[in-house]
Design a protein around this motif. Structure first.
Motif, PDB file in Angstrom:
ATOM      1  N   UNK A 273       0.813  -1.212   0.000  1.00 36.82           N
ATOM      2  CA  UNK A 273       0.000   0.000   0.000  1.00 36.82           C
ATOM      3  C   UNK A 273       0.854   1.273   0.000  1.00 36.82           C
ATOM      4  N   UNK A 274       1.885   1.288   0.842  1.00 29.40           N
ATOM      5  CA  UNK A 274       2.704   2.497   0.972  1.00 29.40           C
ATOM      6  C   UNK A 274       3.965   2.455   0.114  1.00 29.40           C
ATOM      7  N   UNK A 275       4.345   1.291  -0.353  1.00 26.53           N
ATOM      8  CA  UNK A 275       5.486   1.098  -1.250  1.00 26.53           C
ATOM      9  C   UNK A 275       6.775   1.715  -0.704  1.00 26.53           C
ATOM     10  N   UNK A 276       7.057   2.965  -1.033  1.00 27.92           N
ATOM     11  CA  UNK A 276       8.325   3.577  -0.606  1.00 27.92           C
ATOM     12  C   UNK A 276       8.114   4.796   0.288  1.00 27.92           C
TER      13      UNK A 276
ATOM     14  N   UNK B  63       4.369  15.020   5.804  1.00 26.57           N
ATOM     15  CA  UNK B  63       4.773  14.075   6.847  1.00 26.57           C
ATOM     16  C   UNK B  63       5.375  12.801   6.272  1.00 26.57           C
ATOM     17  N   UNK B  64       5.615  12.788   4.964  1.00 31.90           N
ATOM     18  CA  UNK B  64       6.115  11.593   4.283  1.00 31.90           C
ATOM     19  C   UNK B  64       7.523  11.851   3.739  1.00 31.90           C
ATOM     20  N   UNK B  65       8.369  10.819   3.796  1.00 36.65           N
ATOM     21  CA  UNK B  65       9.666  10.936   3.138  1.00 36.65           C
ATOM     22  C   UNK B  65       9.950   9.680   2.317  1.00 36.65           C
ATOM     23  N   UNK B  66      10.834   9.854   1.341  1.00 35.19           N
ATOM     24  CA  UNK B  66      11.374   8.752   0.547  1.00 35.19           C
ATOM     25  C   UNK B  66      12.891   8.876   0.569  1.00 35.19           C
TER      26      UNK B  66
ATOM     27  N   UNK C 163       6.877   7.589   7.353  1.00 34.62           N
ATOM     28  CA  UNK C 163       6.463   8.720   8.183  1.00 34.62           C
ATOM     29  C   UNK C 163       7.687   9.493   8.646  1.00 34.62           C
ATOM     30  N   UNK C 164       7.682  10.804   8.409  1.00 34.41           N
ATOM     31  CA  UNK C 164       8.826  11.654   8.775  1.00 34.41           C
ATOM     32  C   UNK C 164       8.653  12.180  10.197  1.00 34.41           C
TER      33      UNK C 164
ATOM     34  N   UNK D 250      14.897  14.163  10.747  1.00 36.37           N
ATOM     35  CA  UNK D 250      15.932  13.602   9.888  1.00 36.37           C
ATOM     36  C   UNK D 250      16.648  12.422  10.535  1.00 36.37           C
ATOM     37  N   UNK D 251      17.061  12.577  11.787  1.00 31.18           N
ATOM     38  CA  UNK D 251      17.860  11.541  12.433  1.00 31.18           C
ATOM     39  C   UNK D 251      17.053  10.290  12.775  1.00 31.18           C
ATOM     40  N   UNK D 252      15.732  10.364  12.618  1.00 32.72           N
ATOM     41  CA  UNK D 252      14.893   9.192  12.859  1.00 32.72           C
ATOM     42  C   UNK D 252      14.522   8.470  11.564  1.00 32.72           C
ATOM     43  N   UNK D 253      14.966   8.990  10.437  1.00 31.80           N
ATOM     44  CA  UNK D 253      14.678   8.298   9.172  1.00 31.80           C
ATOM     45  C   UNK D 253      15.548   7.048   9.065  1.00 31.80           C
ATOM     46  N   UNK D 254      15.046   6.053   8.388  1.00 31.93           N
ATOM     47  CA  UNK D 254      15.800   4.809   8.199  1.00 31.93           C
ATOM     48  C   UNK D 254      17.049   5.067   7.364  1.00 31.93           C
ATOM     49  N   UNK D 255      16.956   6.024   6.474  1.00 25.88           N
ATOM     50  CA  UNK D 255      18.091   6.359   5.620  1.00 25.88           C
ATOM     51  C   UNK D 255      19.248   6.891   6.463  1.00 25.88           C
ATOM     52  N   UNK D 256      18.963   7.906   7.267  1.00 29.22           N
ATOM     53  CA  UNK D 256      20.009   8.502   8.104  1.00 29.22           C
ATOM     54  C   UNK D 256      20.590   7.463   9.060  1.00 29.22           C
TER      55      UNK D 256
END
Length: 240
Positions: free
Chosen positions: A73-76, A118-121, A79-80, A83-89
């Protein structure tokens, strides 16, 4: 914190020890590298990965995709919450720490986060491991040698002793380079923990399920039960 951060409106660029000044948001678009004829390999699948060469860099570009039912459903989309809580960071910063500990992981080169409301990729670029073959690649062709079993066991034990939790320890994420060294890749949702037999054993059990899964789905798979037993017994010796 080791990560260098550049922000431009709703986009963030992360880097670490990058010896080039032309890092841009375009780096995270596969078509950009295709247009420059710099893609030299691609690993296709639900989450494709692109290998490119640029200056002195051989990089691996990976987009972040959700797995499981929610991924349908959400693909990529994530929830933002900062920054430091993103999976990327978190993955990028963890890789810088593991490199500083001298562990066999790819170099973190750069990462990219785009926030919309509120969304990030996100995307990440790590260094390509020269001549890499995964455990799966090898086991589809031949048996592991005694030395290879020892190398894999020792590598996992070294990470576990250092408190490194790998959230998806499977035979696709264990690689041999062209010199026979063993590397672990893909540290999304990984973390540094206090060494503990509970999560360490859970990690090993996950790896065993990975062997069993690939054994059942591949008509040719060169792993016997005594090979797994040898790997596990050797791992336990290194952990003592």
């Amino acid at each position: 914190m080791n990560t260098q951060i550049r922000q431009n409106n709703n986009q963030y660029l992360l880097s670490w020890q990058l010896n080039t000044s032309d890092l841009s948001h375009d780096w995270f678009k596969p078509e950009y590298w295709h247009e420059k004829n710099k893609i030299y390999a691609q690993k296709k699948g639900r989450a494709s990965v692109w290998f490119f060469s640029h200056h002195n860099i051989k990089g691996v570009l990976r987009h972040y995709w959700r797995g499981g039912l929610i991924g349908k459903f959400l693909q990529d989309q994530y929830l933002y919450l900062g920054l430091e809580k993103t999976r990327v960071f978190q993955e990028f910063e963890l890789l810088t720490q593991l490199k500083q500990k001298g562990l066999n992981v790819p170099d973190p080169i750069a990462a990219h986060i785009t926030k919309i409301g509120l969304i990030y990729r996100g995307d990440i670029i790590t260094s390509a491991i020269e001549g890499a073959q995964s455990l799966l690649d090898i086991l589809k062709q031949r048996k592991l040698t005694e030395n290879e079993i020892k190398q894999v066991s020792q590598c996992i034990a070294t990470f576990h002793k250092a408190g490194v939790y790998h959230a998806d320890l499977n035979i696709n994420n264990i690689l041999f380079d062209d010199q026979g060294k063993v590397f672990l890749i893909d540290f999304d949702r990984g973390e540094l923990k206090k060494p503990n037999s509970s999560w360490q054993q859970s990690n090993i059990s996950r790896l065993q399920r990975s062997f069993e899964k690939e054994n059942s789905r591949n008509p040719q798979f060169f792993l016997q039960k005594n090979d797994w037993n040898a790997l596990y017994d050797t791992y336990k010796k290194y952990m003592t």
